[in-house]
Write an enzyme that holds these catalytic residues in place. Structure first.
Site, PDB file in Angstrom:
ATOM      1  N   HIS A   1      23.258  31.270  -1.060  1.00 50.91           N
ATOM      2  CA  HIS A   1      24.298  29.688  -1.524  1.00 50.91           C
ATOM      3  C   HIS A   1      23.709  29.088  -0.778  1.00 50.91           C
ATOM      4  CE1 HIS A   1      26.197  31.860   1.858  1.00 50.91           C
ATOM      5  NE2 HIS A   1      26.691  30.453   2.040  1.00 50.91           N
TER       6      HIS A   1
ATOM      7  N   HIS B   1      25.910  24.880  -0.024  1.00 49.47           N
ATOM      8  CA  HIS B   1      26.425  24.785   0.242  1.00 49.47           C
ATOM      9  C   HIS B   1      26.664  23.118   0.024  1.00 49.47           C
ATOM     10  CE1 HIS B   1      28.896  27.266   2.612  1.00 49.47           C
ATOM     11  NE2 HIS B   1      27.196  27.295   3.399  1.00 49.47           N
TER      12      HIS B   1
END
Length: 144
Positions: free
Chosen positions: A104, A106
């Site tokens: 992931h 951010h």
């Protein structure tokens, strides 16, 4: 040696609809949603739909497509929240700061003179929902 991907991580559960999320963007290969413990107003996470533990395990073609989505979402986040800039974080493995073992990115909108908040504080759900709507409204069509 890197451990195997565990599809029962929280992001895998979000992808399967087992846990709700405030989505801001979704297509065949990625999902972007609000971070429930934001370090900045409008903090968004972008993940691939295919399971990859981290940056070092993801196929390069998936990473190439994913970073296009990261850029697309970052543009909408910056515009929606009238941010001065964005900070992009990606952590790989525990020693690198990774806590959830699903790749992931951010996206943190940033304003001059405003520091990031410390990690770990839950956000108000209504605020996340409102921010998600603002970001979705600012989202231009994606052109790969």
């Amino acid at each position: 040696m890197t451990e195997a991907y565990d599809p029962n991580n929280i992001f895998g559960k979000i992808l399967r609809g087992e846990i709700p999320a405030h989505k801001v963007y979704e297509d065949e290969m990625s999902l972007a949603f609000m971070d429930i413990m934001p370090r900045a107003e409008g903090h968004v996470l972008v993940i691939p739909k295919d399971g990859a533990r981290g940056l070092l395990d993801v196929p390069t073609h998936t990473l190439a497509e994913l970073i296009k989505r990261v850029q697309h979402v970052a543009r909408a986040v910056k515009e929606a929240l009238a941010a001065d800039g964005v900070t992009l974080h990606q952590f790989t493995e525990s020693a690198g700061g990774q806590v959830i073992f699903h790749l992931h990115f951010h996206i943190l909108p940033r304003w001059e003179g405003v520091a990031l908040r410390p990690p770990g504080a839950m956000a108000d759900d209504a605020i996340l929902a409102a921010q998600a709507e603002k970001i979705k409204a600012a989202m231009a069509p994606f052109n790969a």
